[in-house]
Enzyme design. Structure first.
Site, PDB file in Angstrom:
ATOM      1  N   LYS A  13     -58.144  34.706 -17.482  1.00  0.00           N
ATOM      2  CA  LYS A  13     -58.758  34.068 -16.314  1.00  0.00           C
ATOM      3  C   LYS A  13     -57.735  33.845 -15.194  1.00  0.00           C
ATOM      4  O   LYS A  13     -58.033  34.080 -14.030  1.00  0.00           O
ATOM      5  CB  LYS A  13     -59.386  32.722 -16.700  1.00  0.00           C
ATOM      6  CG  LYS A  13     -60.499  32.812 -17.728  1.00  0.00           C
ATOM      7  CD  LYS A  13     -61.212  31.478 -17.916  1.00  0.00           C
ATOM      8  CE  LYS A  13     -60.287  30.380 -18.394  1.00  0.00           C
ATOM      9  NZ  LYS A  13     -59.720  30.636 -19.737  1.00  0.00           N
ATOM     10  N   ARG A  88     -66.750  22.361 -18.022  1.00  0.00           N
ATOM     11  CA  ARG A  88     -66.537  22.600 -19.444  1.00  0.00           C
ATOM     12  C   ARG A  88     -67.727  22.151 -20.290  1.00  0.00           C
ATOM     13  O   ARG A  88     -67.812  22.490 -21.461  1.00  0.00           O
ATOM     14  CB  ARG A  88     -65.282  21.861 -19.931  1.00  0.00           C
ATOM     15  CG  ARG A  88     -63.975  22.405 -19.370  1.00  0.00           C
ATOM     16  CD  ARG A  88     -62.795  21.667 -19.971  1.00  0.00           C
ATOM     17  NE  ARG A  88     -61.517  22.130 -19.432  1.00  0.00           N
ATOM     18  CZ  ARG A  88     -60.848  23.172 -19.884  1.00  0.00           C
ATOM     19  NH1 ARG A  88     -61.329  23.868 -20.892  1.00  0.00           N
ATOM     20  NH2 ARG A  88     -59.698  23.524 -19.354  1.00  0.00           N
ATOM     21  N   ARG A 127     -46.723  36.861 -26.088  1.00  0.00           N
ATOM     22  CA  ARG A 127     -46.388  36.792 -24.667  1.00  0.00           C
ATOM     23  C   ARG A 127     -45.211  35.853 -24.390  1.00  0.00           C
ATOM     24  O   ARG A 127     -44.969  34.885 -25.098  1.00  0.00           O
ATOM     25  CB  ARG A 127     -47.607  36.354 -23.860  1.00  0.00           C
ATOM     26  CG  ARG A 127     -48.076  34.945 -24.093  1.00  0.00           C
ATOM     27  CD  ARG A 127     -49.388  34.672 -23.350  1.00  0.00           C
ATOM     28  NE  ARG A 127     -49.824  33.284 -23.520  1.00  0.00           N
ATOM     29  CZ  ARG A 127     -50.954  32.799 -23.034  1.00  0.00           C
ATOM     30  NH1 ARG A 127     -51.777  33.588 -22.339  1.00  0.00           N
ATOM     31  NH2 ARG A 127     -51.281  31.529 -23.230  1.00  0.00           N
ATOM     32  N   ARG A 160     -41.089  30.934 -23.948  1.00  0.00           N
ATOM     33  CA  ARG A 160     -42.394  31.062 -24.593  1.00  0.00           C
ATOM     34  C   ARG A 160     -43.028  29.672 -24.655  1.00  0.00           C
ATOM     35  O   ARG A 160     -42.333  28.670 -24.810  1.00  0.00           O
ATOM     36  CB  ARG A 160     -42.265  31.615 -26.014  1.00  0.00           C
ATOM     37  CG  ARG A 160     -41.706  33.019 -26.095  1.00  0.00           C
ATOM     38  CD  ARG A 160     -41.523  33.442 -27.552  1.00  0.00           C
ATOM     39  NE  ARG A 160     -40.834  34.717 -27.644  1.00  0.00           N
ATOM     40  CZ  ARG A 160     -41.452  35.906 -27.673  1.00  0.00           C
ATOM     41  NH1 ARG A 160     -42.767  35.957 -27.660  1.00  0.00           N
ATOM     42  NH2 ARG A 160     -40.755  37.020 -27.741  1.00  0.00           N
ATOM     43  N   ARG A 172     -58.038  26.711 -30.321  1.00  0.00           N
ATOM     44  CA  ARG A 172     -58.537  26.721 -28.940  1.00  0.00           C
ATOM     45  C   ARG A 172     -59.790  27.577 -28.824  1.00  0.00           C
ATOM     46  O   ARG A 172     -60.709  27.263 -28.059  1.00  0.00           O
ATOM     47  CB  ARG A 172     -57.449  27.225 -27.981  1.00  0.00           C
ATOM     48  CG  ARG A 172     -56.321  26.219 -27.796  1.00  0.00           C
ATOM     49  CD  ARG A 172     -55.367  26.612 -26.694  1.00  0.00           C
ATOM     50  NE  ARG A 172     -54.777  27.915 -26.876  1.00  0.00           N
ATOM     51  CZ  ARG A 172     -53.551  28.242 -26.495  1.00  0.00           C
ATOM     52  NH1 ARG A 172     -52.774  27.349 -25.931  1.00  0.00           N
ATOM     53  NH2 ARG A 172     -53.089  29.450 -26.671  1.00  0.00           N
TER      54      ARG A 172
END
Length: 215
Positions: A13, A88, A127, A160, A172
């Site tokens: 996003k 949300r 990542r 990180r 999550r």
């Protein structure tokens, strides 16, 4: 144009919102960023939010809605808005309808970036970013051209996120399905929901979003 970007953490996003901001002169409204800015600026709602957070409590829908209200009032009706991380819940979705109407706006699209959970875990846990300029990298898909140096600024410092681990990512995902996904029927009933393959290459995801915006 006013749109909502939906998808679990790591779906892309932020990347897509940045492209829309650049290409369409839109404004990205992220509730987390707005909260931090309001607290730092010591605005009335920021001071209220700070007190709540310092007490270890969750910021209420009322505070979040007032942040959105303030931002829309400052923007005026001309620039398009990307809502990131809001709404949300179904209650926030109801509130947003009223806020948009108050400021002479309407919601044009709700775009969900669909992801595969296992592939998303792989994407997120690998990542890392340049600590100096924020350029993003990945252990498997995008290493720096020179292993120890950032391609953009030449820094040799990388970082990180501590929560980029499998257990946290799956938690999550579960929270997204439980809390955010239920707002989809609210918008599907209005014919606003469109979906894009969030696991596709970034350029393909962008192209899919552009096709929706042009429809």
């Amino acid at each position: 144009m006013n749109i909502i970007l939906l998808g679990p953490p790591g779906a892309g996003k932020g990347t897509q919102a940045s492209r829309l901001v650049k290409d369409h002169d839109m404004v990205q409204l992220s509730t987390g960023d707005m909260l931090r800015a309001a607290v730092k600026a010591a605005t009335p709602v920021g001071l209220e939010a700070k007190a709540v957070m310092e007490a270890g409590e969750l910021v209420s829908d009322d505070i979040v809605n007032r942040l959105i209200d303030d931002e829309l009032a400052q923007l005026g009706p001309v620039r398009g808005v990307i809502f990131d991380g809001y709404p949300r819940t179904a209650a926030q979705a109801e509130s947003l309808e009223g806020l948009l109407a108050k400021h002479g706006r309407k919601l044009d699209h709700v775009i969900e970036l669909e992801v595969d959970e296992d592939a998303l875990v792989d994407r997120i846990t690998g990542r890392f970013t340049c600590a100096k300029c924020g350029e993003g990298y990945h252990d498997r898909y995008k290493l720096p051209k020179i292993p120890t140096l950032c391609d953009v600024c030449g820094s040799d410092q990388f970082k990180r996120r501590a929560d980029d681990n499998e257990a946290t990512v799956r938690q999550r995902m579960a929270e997204y399905r439980a809390k955010t996904a239920p707002i989809l029927p609210f918008y599907e009933g209005r014919g606003l929901v469109k979906r894009v393959d969030g696991m596709a290459p970034i350029a393909e995801v962008s192209a899919g979003i552009e096709k929706i915006l042009a429809s």
